[in-house]
Design a protein around this motif. Sequence first.
Motif, PDB file in Angstrom:
ATOM      1  N   MET A  28      53.319  22.385   3.180  1.00 52.42           N
ATOM      2  CA  MET A  28      52.258  22.624   4.110  1.00 52.42           C
ATOM      3  C   MET A  28      51.107  23.132   3.132  1.00 52.42           C
ATOM      4  N   LEU A  29      51.266  24.011   1.941  1.00 46.72           N
ATOM      5  CA  LEU A  29      50.208  24.574   1.441  1.00 46.72           C
ATOM      6  C   LEU A  29      49.661  23.382   0.256  1.00 46.72           C
ATOM      7  N   ASN A  30      50.576  22.319   0.197  1.00 47.59           N
ATOM      8  CA  ASN A  30      49.959  21.318  -0.664  1.00 47.59           C
ATOM      9  C   ASN A  30      49.576  20.323   0.255  1.00 47.59           C
ATOM     10  N   THR A  31      49.349  20.336   1.400  1.00 49.49           N
ATOM     11  CA  THR A  31      48.749  19.518   2.327  1.00 49.49           C
ATOM     12  C   THR A  31      47.809  19.896   3.136  1.00 49.49           C
ATOM     13  N   LEU A  32      46.890  20.990   2.744  1.00 48.02           N
ATOM     14  CA  LEU A  32      46.096  21.676   3.629  1.00 48.02           C
ATOM     15  C   LEU A  32      44.996  20.623   4.066  1.00 48.02           C
ATOM     16  N   PRO A  33      44.463  20.738   5.230  1.00 50.17           N
ATOM     17  CA  PRO A  33      43.410  19.877   5.623  1.00 50.17           C
ATOM     18  C   PRO A  33      42.185  20.307   4.965  1.00 50.17           C
ATOM     19  N   LYS A  34      41.331  19.492   4.767  1.00 44.65           N
ATOM     20  CA  LYS A  34      40.066  19.615   4.084  1.00 44.65           C
ATOM     21  C   LYS A  34      39.024  20.336   5.044  1.00 44.65           C
ATOM     22  N   VAL A  35      38.659  21.485   4.737  1.00 41.84           N
ATOM     23  CA  VAL A  35      37.573  22.312   5.502  1.00 41.84           C
ATOM     24  C   VAL A  35      36.293  22.209   5.043  1.00 41.84           C
ATOM     25  N   LYS A  36      35.405  22.210   5.866  1.00 38.32           N
ATOM     26  CA  LYS A  36      33.906  22.301   5.350  1.00 38.32           C
ATOM     27  C   LYS A  36      33.569  23.896   4.823  1.00 38.32           C
ATOM     28  N   ARG A  37      33.195  23.830   3.834  1.00 41.04           N
ATOM     29  CA  ARG A  37      32.735  25.254   3.096  1.00 41.04           C
ATOM     30  C   ARG A  37      31.389  25.188   2.587  1.00 41.04           C
ATOM     31  N   ARG A  38      30.725  26.621   2.839  1.00 43.16           N
ATOM     32  CA  ARG A  38      29.564  26.618   2.250  1.00 43.16           C
ATOM     33  C   ARG A  38      29.535  26.856   0.660  1.00 43.16           C
ATOM     34  N   THR A  39      28.515  25.849   0.172  1.00 44.21           N
ATOM     35  CA  THR A  39      28.852  25.914  -1.361  1.00 44.21           C
ATOM     36  C   THR A  39      28.087  27.022  -2.065  1.00 44.21           C
ATOM     37  N   GLY A 360      27.616  16.802   1.260  1.00 40.32           N
ATOM     38  CA  GLY A 360      28.374  16.771   2.401  1.00 40.32           C
ATOM     39  C   GLY A 360      29.558  15.900   2.058  1.00 40.32           C
ATOM     40  N   GLN A 361      29.698  15.343   0.838  1.00 43.65           N
ATOM     41  CA  GLN A 361      31.144  14.865   0.630  1.00 43.65           C
ATOM     42  C   GLN A 361      32.075  15.586   0.001  1.00 43.65           C
ATOM     43  N   TYR A 362      33.240  15.277   0.081  1.00 45.27           N
ATOM     44  CA  TYR A 362      34.550  16.078  -0.335  1.00 45.27           C
ATOM     45  C   TYR A 362      35.033  15.480  -1.592  1.00 45.27           C
ATOM     46  N   ALA A 363      35.016  16.254  -2.655  1.00 46.46           N
ATOM     47  CA  ALA A 363      35.611  15.552  -3.725  1.00 46.46           C
ATOM     48  C   ALA A 363      36.633  16.238  -4.398  1.00 46.46           C
ATOM     49  N   THR A 364      37.907  15.532  -4.533  1.00 47.06           N
ATOM     50  CA  THR A 364      39.008  16.161  -4.489  1.00 47.06           C
ATOM     51  C   THR A 364      39.816  15.603  -5.795  1.00 47.06           C
ATOM     52  N   ILE A 365      40.649  16.495  -6.286  1.00 48.20           N
ATOM     53  CA  ILE A 365      41.347  16.026  -7.617  1.00 48.20           C
ATOM     54  C   ILE A 365      42.910  16.134  -7.071  1.00 48.20           C
ATOM     55  N   PHE A 366      43.607  15.454  -7.184  1.00 49.21           N
ATOM     56  CA  PHE A 366      45.063  15.213  -6.494  1.00 49.21           C
ATOM     57  C   PHE A 366      45.918  15.276  -7.838  1.00 49.21           C
ATOM     58  N   GLU A 367      47.192  16.138  -7.851  1.00 47.65           N
ATOM     59  CA  GLU A 367      48.102  16.133  -8.688  1.00 47.65           C
ATOM     60  C   GLU A 367      49.448  15.513  -8.359  1.00 47.65           C
ATOM     61  N   PHE A 368      49.814  14.645  -9.229  1.00 47.46           N
ATOM     62  CA  PHE A 368      51.057  14.143  -9.196  1.00 47.46           C
ATOM     63  C   PHE A 368      51.882  14.283 -10.475  1.00 47.46           C
ATOM     64  N   THR A 369      53.293  14.200 -10.339  1.00 52.10           N
ATOM     65  CA  THR A 369      54.072  14.652 -11.613  1.00 52.10           C
ATOM     66  C   THR A 369      54.477  13.054 -11.892  1.00 52.10           C
ATOM     67  N   PRO A 370      53.901  12.415 -13.053  1.00 48.61           N
ATOM     68  CA  PRO A 370      54.361  11.066 -13.426  1.00 48.61           C
ATOM     69  C   PRO A 370      55.503  10.834 -13.659  1.00 48.61           C
ATOM     70  N   ASN A 371      56.163   9.630 -13.094  1.00 50.54           N
ATOM     71  CA  ASN A 371      57.669   9.316 -13.492  1.00 50.54           C
ATOM     72  C   ASN A 371      57.799   8.170 -14.292  1.00 50.54           C
ATOM     73  N   THR A 372      56.520   7.790 -15.015  1.00 52.25           N
ATOM     74  CA  THR A 372      56.744   6.749 -15.832  1.00 52.25           C
ATOM     75  C   THR A 372      55.500   6.875 -16.941  1.00 52.25           C
ATOM     76  N   ASP A 373      55.950   6.375 -18.179  1.00 55.49           N
ATOM     77  CA  ASP A 373      55.095   6.721 -19.307  1.00 55.49           C
ATOM     78  C   ASP A 373      53.788   5.893 -19.499  1.00 55.49           C
ATOM     79  N   ILE A 374      53.172   6.508 -18.693  1.00 52.64           N
ATOM     80  CA  ILE A 374      51.467   5.647 -18.381  1.00 52.64           C
ATOM     81  C   ILE A 374      51.014   5.427 -19.892  1.00 52.64           C
ATOM     82  N   GLY A 375      50.941   6.166 -20.861  1.00 52.11           N
ATOM     83  CA  GLY A 375      50.363   6.045 -21.973  1.00 52.11           C
ATOM     84  C   GLY A 375      50.874   4.935 -22.556  1.00 52.11           C
ATOM     85  N   ALA A 376      52.179   4.505 -22.551  1.00 50.29           N
ATOM     86  CA  ALA A 376      52.581   3.130 -22.835  1.00 50.29           C
ATOM     87  C   ALA A 376      52.749   2.004 -22.265  1.00 50.29           C
ATOM     88  N   MET A 377      52.003   2.049 -21.179  1.00 46.07           N
ATOM     89  CA  MET A 377      51.933   0.841 -20.327  1.00 46.07           C
ATOM     90  C   MET A 377      50.895  -0.090 -20.889  1.00 46.07           C
TER      91      MET A 377
END
Lengths: 569, 174
Positions: A28-39, A360-377
């Motif tokens: 749940m903590l990893n899927t928190l909804p986006k909330v409007k925040r004061r910048t 007003g845009q939401y700019a998000t960085i999502f993290e994944f664990t790669p299970n393939t060697d992308i550097g060698a693709m």
Amino acid sequence: MTNKKLYALLQGARYELDARDAKQIEQMLNTLPKVKRRTMREKITLMATAAAATLVILVLAAPPIVRAVEALVTRIFDDRIERIEEYTSLTENEKIQLEADQLAAQSRGHTLTGASVEFEGTTIELTDFDVTAPYTSGDETYSPELRVILTYASIPSFDPNYVDFTLELNGKTYQMEADDALDYRAEGKVITTYDGWHENKYSWPSNTVLEEDVLKTYLGFPIDFWAMDAKTELTLTGTLDGKSFSIPFQFDPERADAENLTRARESVEIQAKMNAEDKKKYEQYAEKAIPLDIGRSTRDTDFLIGELSVTGNNLFLTASFDPRSEAEDGGFMGYWIERIAIDGKVMSCHGANSDERDDGQYATIFEFTPNTDIGAMTGESLITIDVELGSIVRMARVAFRYDWDNGSVTEPTNENEESAWIAESDALTKAFEEASPIRRTFDLSQMNLSQTIDGVTITLKEAIVDRSTEQMRIELDTVFDRGAGLRPYMKDGTGTIDGKSSGIEGISWSADDIIDHVSYYLPVHYSEIGEETEIGFTIPIALFDDKDKLAGENEYSFRFTLEDAIVKD
Amino acid sequence: MQYTEKTEICLVQKAATGDEAAFAELVRACQSTLYAVAMAVTRNHQDALDAVQEGILKGWRKLPSFRAESQFSTWMTRIVIRSALDINRRRKPSSELTDDIPGRMNHNDVKMDVRRAVEGLEEKIRLCTVLFYFEDMPVHEIAKVLGIRQGTVKSRLFRAQAQLKELLEDYRDD
């Protein structure tokens, strides 16, 4: 029973989150909804104009901005770096003042030196006090409270719980926070030694606690409004068995402001360190970023997947979202990228860092664990990205082809082609999972592996083999045919292979919020599965009557013989 | 008076600007307490878990209104207690308690009995008991969490002691 014994019993009965529950919370903590925040920029503006309420109303009342996908931010790593630089460009004084104002709005007070008194063989010192601002939270309103901390130079010969404290402020006397009846004193006791306080740290309810070898008393006085804009004299008085002591002290607004600024400086220093770390991190991501710039417009949201970057053990995907409407409940809209599949290999999101930009845009960085060697693709890959949108989650699936050699992105020409590419990706995923050397699921549900003992029926559903750990777990359903007025509660049981315990207890949980329908995992060792192996499950079930009393407890033992062909390739 | 850790202030600042990772870190540090208070109110594992999750979402939404007059964990605990109370109110009358298993039992019967004894206490007393004995929270912090006076916390704890000693008489010292 002694307090010590009761304390030990209670300590042993603490509620604990098990691993499955903790994982649920983590998800749940990893899927928190986006909330409007004061910048930060807005906060600075608010500080400068001192027109917070007006501005907030204006912001809330502003109509949604309609923006073409092309206008969405594409380089979020660079955007983050710019934002950090923007904050860094403020003068040190501006940053500190911003922080200090926020702190001062919450509470005001300061430390004291020399505010002490000798009483009953020890020195009692008032070291710290503050006043909290009145505030409303939900339906509750909290009045200001003057908080005081007392310390003792040595363990006193009396129990501070027995002392009546009063506070004099602006000619008015305030009573310490205490239950009117003060009935705790009747059962109280005097603790006169360090060991006594240490031992009774938690077993004895007290406003006096041993902290880092120093005995401290925390007092709270509900007070009326106090402007706190001028030096003010206060007196704390304690009375015990007809003897009194008083500690006069002074509120000094200059000292309060100075200490507040010190705390603000410390906070700004830490923020600077964190910003420096973040900037370095984003610069690394940006350096390895592959531009994608895949944009889509859905019913109420425009979004753009900007970059993909592999750094260290993580794959990062950046995306910007522009909601064209607010959620129906006036709350928040959700944005999430749950998974990315590269040539059918699926990676699940395990973290995200979101930021609301000034536009007003939401700019998000999502993290994944790669299970393939992308550097060698090399060559061309088919990539699908699952985007979840809205307060009621809707899925937007995106497919495109990426050429690792020349960095070109090919998007489908129309929705039909995109659907076909998504189907192709899903087929690749299915084939990949079926051929996976790591995890294999064997369906047992069609084999009628079911037994009933005294009204308890268990049915084997699946055998799941994880070859990375050489373990197999069996999922089974348990149904209890309850007797009249009896409720069952399943406890954690054990699994065996050929009579030998796997050494790991099964974990049960309610599948349907019905206590008598429970799925049950029992891990056993895959390597121990022979041609014919007896697998056993021992399941304890407690029974409660209609008055919630334990009526009995039974263990049910089931034995199944599994042929290796059922659970081996 | 500084009640909050410096790092906590920074994490709260980051979280308040929409940083999920910072918020998650703050929640992880106190999630066991959140679960314990939710259990204290609901006396039902699934309801407690729901209350924690609901509370976390509320906290995430309301974070900009968080005032650092208390620690983040104190503030979150208060929110989760409210969520748990809401869940109790929403619970169908037919499923109240008689359909609940009071506490999550373990192999250890002593543990089960103690939990059942705690869960038999009046709600207000139970909350103080769980925070004090299960979560090792000092009286002045409990007062902040529950928005009551320290003296009230103490008197509730004394009542809890008396009742628990009676309920757990079978486990008295030899």
